[in-house]
Motif scaffolding. Sequence first.
Motif, PDB file in Angstrom:
ATOM      1  N   LEU A 190       0.826  -1.206   0.000  1.00 45.76           N
ATOM      2  CA  LEU A 190       0.000   0.000   0.000  1.00 45.76           C
ATOM      3  C   LEU A 190       0.866   1.264   0.000  1.00 45.76           C
ATOM      4  CD1 LEU A 190      -2.809  -1.103   2.473  1.00 45.76           C
ATOM      5  CD2 LEU A 190      -3.110  -0.501   0.065  1.00 45.76           C
ATOM      6  N   LEU A 191       1.940   1.242   0.788  1.00 43.70           N
ATOM      7  CA  LEU A 191       2.852   2.388   0.818  1.00 43.70           C
ATOM      8  C   LEU A 191       3.581   2.543  -0.514  1.00 43.70           C
ATOM      9  CD1 LEU A 191       4.181   2.024   4.459  1.00 43.70           C
ATOM     10  CD2 LEU A 191       2.865   3.953   3.555  1.00 43.70           C
ATOM     11  N   LEU A 192       3.871   1.428  -1.180  1.00 46.33           N
ATOM     12  CA  LEU A 192       4.494   1.468  -2.512  1.00 46.33           C
ATOM     13  C   LEU A 192       3.555   2.156  -3.511  1.00 46.33           C
ATOM     14  CD1 LEU A 192       6.743   0.527  -4.511  1.00 46.33           C
ATOM     15  CD2 LEU A 192       5.429  -1.584  -4.761  1.00 46.33           C
ATOM     16  N   TYR A 193       2.286   1.754  -3.511  1.00 45.43           N
ATOM     17  CA  TYR A 193       1.315   2.394  -4.401  1.00 45.43           C
ATOM     18  C   TYR A 193       1.124   3.863  -4.037  1.00 45.43           C
ATOM     19  CZ  TYR A 193       0.237  -2.384  -5.819  1.00 45.43           C
ATOM     20  OH  TYR A 193       0.328  -3.673  -6.275  1.00 45.43           O
ATOM     21  N   ALA A 194       1.105   4.147  -2.740  1.00 46.83           N
ATOM     22  CA  ALA A 194       0.951   5.541  -2.291  1.00 46.83           C
ATOM     23  C   ALA A 194       2.132   6.381  -2.775  1.00 46.83           C
ATOM     24  CB  ALA A 194       0.851   5.600  -0.770  1.00 46.83           C
ATOM     25  N   ALA A 195       3.345   5.856  -2.639  1.00 50.76           N
ATOM     26  CA  ALA A 195       4.532   6.596  -3.087  1.00 50.76           C
ATOM     27  C   ALA A 195       4.459   6.861  -4.585  1.00 50.76           C
ATOM     28  CB  ALA A 195       5.806   5.825  -2.736  1.00 50.76           C
ATOM     29  N   GLY A 196       3.936   5.891  -5.347  1.00 53.01           N
ATOM     30  CA  GLY A 196       3.781   6.082  -6.787  1.00 53.01           C
ATOM     31  C   GLY A 196       2.791   7.191  -7.113  1.00 53.01           C
ATOM     32  N   LYS A 197       1.671   7.197  -6.410  1.00 53.88           N
ATOM     33  CA  LYS A 197       0.654   8.222  -6.682  1.00 53.88           C
ATOM     34  C   LYS A 197       1.084   9.597  -6.184  1.00 53.88           C
ATOM     35  CE  LYS A 197      -3.244   5.265  -7.158  1.00 53.88           C
ATOM     36  NZ  LYS A 197      -4.637   5.062  -7.031  1.00 53.88           N
ATOM     37  N   LEU A 198       1.744   9.638  -5.056  1.00 53.77           N
ATOM     38  CA  LEU A 198       2.152  10.921  -4.484  1.00 53.77           C
ATOM     39  C   LEU A 198       3.410  11.483  -5.132  1.00 53.77           C
ATOM     40  CD1 LEU A 198       1.486  10.168  -0.703  1.00 53.77           C
ATOM     41  CD2 LEU A 198       0.001  11.383  -2.314  1.00 53.77           C
ATOM     42  N   SER A 199       4.122  10.664  -5.903  1.00 52.85           N
ATOM     43  CA  SER A 199       5.375  11.123  -6.507  1.00 52.85           C
ATOM     44  C   SER A 199       5.155  12.213  -7.557  1.00 52.85           C
ATOM     45  CB  SER A 199       6.164   9.954  -7.105  1.00 52.85           C
ATOM     46  OG  SER A 199       5.456   9.378  -8.180  1.00 52.85           O
ATOM     47  N   ASP A 200       3.941  12.329  -8.084  1.00 55.52           N
ATOM     48  CA  ASP A 200       3.655  13.438  -9.003  1.00 55.52           C
ATOM     49  C   ASP A 200       3.640  14.768  -8.266  1.00 55.52           C
ATOM     50  OD1 ASP A 200       3.534  11.855 -11.227  1.00 55.52           O
ATOM     51  OD2 ASP A 200       1.344  11.720 -11.269  1.00 55.52           O
ATOM     52  N   PHE A 201       3.402  14.717  -6.968  1.00 54.52           N
ATOM     53  CA  PHE A 201       3.364  15.926  -6.151  1.00 54.52           C
ATOM     54  C   PHE A 201       4.687  16.153  -5.417  1.00 54.52           C
ATOM     55  CE2 PHE A 201      -0.898  14.268  -6.584  1.00 54.52           C
ATOM     56  CZ  PHE A 201      -1.591  15.375  -7.030  1.00 54.52           C
ATOM     57  N   ARG A 202       5.380  15.056  -5.077  1.00 55.74           N
ATOM     58  CA  ARG A 202       6.690  15.113  -4.409  1.00 55.74           C
ATOM     59  C   ARG A 202       7.590  14.105  -5.111  1.00 55.74           C
ATOM     60  NH1 ARG A 202       8.015  19.246  -1.780  1.00 55.74           N
ATOM     61  NH2 ARG A 202       9.630  17.995  -0.852  1.00 55.74           N
ATOM     62  N   ARG A 203       8.454  14.594  -5.984  1.00 54.10           N
ATOM     63  CA  ARG A 203       9.270  13.705  -6.831  1.00 54.10           C
ATOM     64  C   ARG A 203      10.204  12.788  -6.039  1.00 54.10           C
ATOM     65  NH1 ARG A 203       9.170  18.085 -10.818  1.00 54.10           N
ATOM     66  NH2 ARG A 203       7.821  17.282 -12.453  1.00 54.10           N
ATOM     67  N   ASP A 204      10.628  13.225  -4.855  1.00 54.65           N
ATOM     68  CA  ASP A 204      11.542  12.407  -4.043  1.00 54.65           C
ATOM     69  C   ASP A 204      10.935  11.055  -3.683  1.00 54.65           C
ATOM     70  OD1 ASP A 204      13.263  14.525  -4.103  1.00 54.65           O
ATOM     71  OD2 ASP A 204      12.944  15.136  -2.024  1.00 54.65           O
ATOM     72  N   LEU A 205       9.626  10.959  -3.683  1.00 50.28           N
ATOM     73  CA  LEU A 205       8.969   9.707  -3.302  1.00 50.28           C
ATOM     74  C   LEU A 205       9.263   8.578  -4.285  1.00 50.28           C
ATOM     75  CD1 LEU A 205       5.596  11.092  -1.955  1.00 50.28           C
ATOM     76  CD2 LEU A 205       7.363   9.910  -0.647  1.00 50.28           C
ATOM     77  N   LYS A 206       9.602   8.917  -5.536  1.00 50.10           N
ATOM     78  CA  LYS A 206       9.967   7.871  -6.504  1.00 50.10           C
ATOM     79  C   LYS A 206      11.208   7.109  -6.040  1.00 50.10           C
ATOM     80  CE  LYS A 206       8.038   9.576 -10.748  1.00 50.10           C
ATOM     81  NZ  LYS A 206       8.236  10.096 -12.076  1.00 50.10           N
ATOM     82  N   LEU A 207      12.094   7.815  -5.360  1.00 51.53           N
ATOM     83  CA  LEU A 207      13.336   7.193  -4.889  1.00 51.53           C
ATOM     84  C   LEU A 207      13.082   6.163  -3.785  1.00 51.53           C
ATOM     85  CD1 LEU A 207      15.515  10.422  -4.730  1.00 51.53           C
ATOM     86  CD2 LEU A 207      15.460   8.712  -6.559  1.00 51.53           C
ATOM     87  N   LEU A 208      11.948   6.258  -3.109  1.00 50.92           N
ATOM     88  CA  LEU A 208      11.631   5.333  -2.024  1.00 50.92           C
ATOM     89  C   LEU A 208      10.993   4.037  -2.525  1.00 50.92           C
ATOM     90  CD1 LEU A 208      10.207   7.766   0.675  1.00 50.92           C
ATOM     91  CD2 LEU A 208      12.472   6.726   0.579  1.00 50.92           C
TER      92      LEU A 208
END
Length: 193
Positions: A41-59
């Motif tokens: 769930l956190l993986l999917y969340a990081a994917g969706k939120l990465s459009d708003f905070r690019r650093d999340l793609k790195l996680l």
Amino acid sequence: MTEPNQLHDGLSQAAWGYFFVTFDFNFGTVSVLPRFVGFLLLLYAAGKLSDFRRDLKLLRPLCMLLACFHFGDWFLSWGGQSLDGMIPFLDLVVTVATLYFHFQFLTDVAALAEECQLDDDNLAAKIRSHRTAYTLLVTAVDLLYCLSQALVWEWWPGIIIFVGIITCIIALLIMADLFHLRRLAPRMDSEPQ
């Protein structure tokens, strides 16, 4: 280009991810709320939120590692076994990866909260304080668990349970923060990118 409700959905997935990562109820040796579900769930969340905070793609790779490890642990639990302690170096890597993931993920969520919170709201500061408390408590639980394996003192279980309860309370506060931020999501979704 962001999809409608992408921020809303990502924050919902993150909140429920923290529920699965933190709370654990077992039926015999098998977890009813497996941690790997939380990390997915956190993986999917990081994917969706990465459009708003690019650093999340790195996680995302870190989150995949944690989901795989916890899936393996959950799978082995059906046979009464565990990955914990099998490979000490792997335990150390997973512990460090977990701490880094939570700290960085919640740091990015706090930055996101700064962008969309109301002027009189201190949501970003709350998220940062809950992030720090959660990280310290997860570290304390891991250290206490390791010490309880090495040192036999009758009061260790009580301390571990107490710290575990405080960790669960902080996780609930993080979930509340994420749902609070989700209520503010329409403001971000409606703003031009």
